[in-house]
Design an enzyme around this catalytic site. Structure first.
Site, PDB file in Angstrom:
ATOM      1  N   MET A 143       0.840  -1.179   0.000  1.00  0.00           N
ATOM      2  CA  MET A 143       0.000   0.000   0.000  1.00  0.00           C
ATOM      3  C   MET A 143       0.884   1.242   0.000  1.00  0.00           C
ATOM      4  SD  MET A 143      -2.387   1.457   3.052  1.00  0.00           S
ATOM      5  CE  MET A 143      -1.025   1.978   4.062  1.00  0.00           C
ATOM      6  N   PRO A 144       1.156   1.827  -1.129  1.00  0.00           N
ATOM      7  CA  PRO A 144       1.901   3.084  -1.159  1.00  0.00           C
ATOM      8  C   PRO A 144       1.103   4.202  -0.501  1.00  0.00           C
ATOM      9  CG  PRO A 144       1.869   2.067  -3.327  1.00  0.00           C
ATOM     10  CD  PRO A 144       0.888   1.336  -2.474  1.00  0.00           C
ATOM     11  N   LEU A 145       1.808   5.049   0.218  1.00  0.00           N
ATOM     12  CA  LEU A 145       1.191   6.204   0.861  1.00  0.00           C
ATOM     13  C   LEU A 145       1.977   7.444   0.470  1.00  0.00           C
ATOM     14  CD1 LEU A 145      -0.642   7.661   2.917  1.00  0.00           C
ATOM     15  CD2 LEU A 145       1.004   6.994   4.682  1.00  0.00           C
TER      16      LEU A 145
END
Length: 64
Positions: free
Chosen positions: A1-3
């Site tokens: 999950m890139p943030l």
């Protein structure tokens, strides 16, 4: 999950924020090979009185 986290001065319109979120998401997908659905973006509005550079609050910089 890139943030992706973005801190910026207040004052952008909701449309500008929508455009920014879309552009950041598209750029990440294009360069890192992820899917748009997996990318979270957090926008944090900061008042100039809460941000400083070089020991001076940005709210005071225009007064110098």
């Amino acid at each position: 999950m890139p943030l992706i986290q973005v801190q910026m001065f207040t004052g952008r319109t909701p449309q500008q924020k929508r455009d920014l979120v879309r552009a950041l998401t598209d750029a990440f997908v294009e360069t890192a090979g992820s899917t748009p659905e997996s990318i979270d973006v957090i926008l944090t509005d900061v008042e100039p009185s809460d941000w400083a550079q070089g020991g001076t609050l940005f709210s005071e910089k225009s007064k110098i």
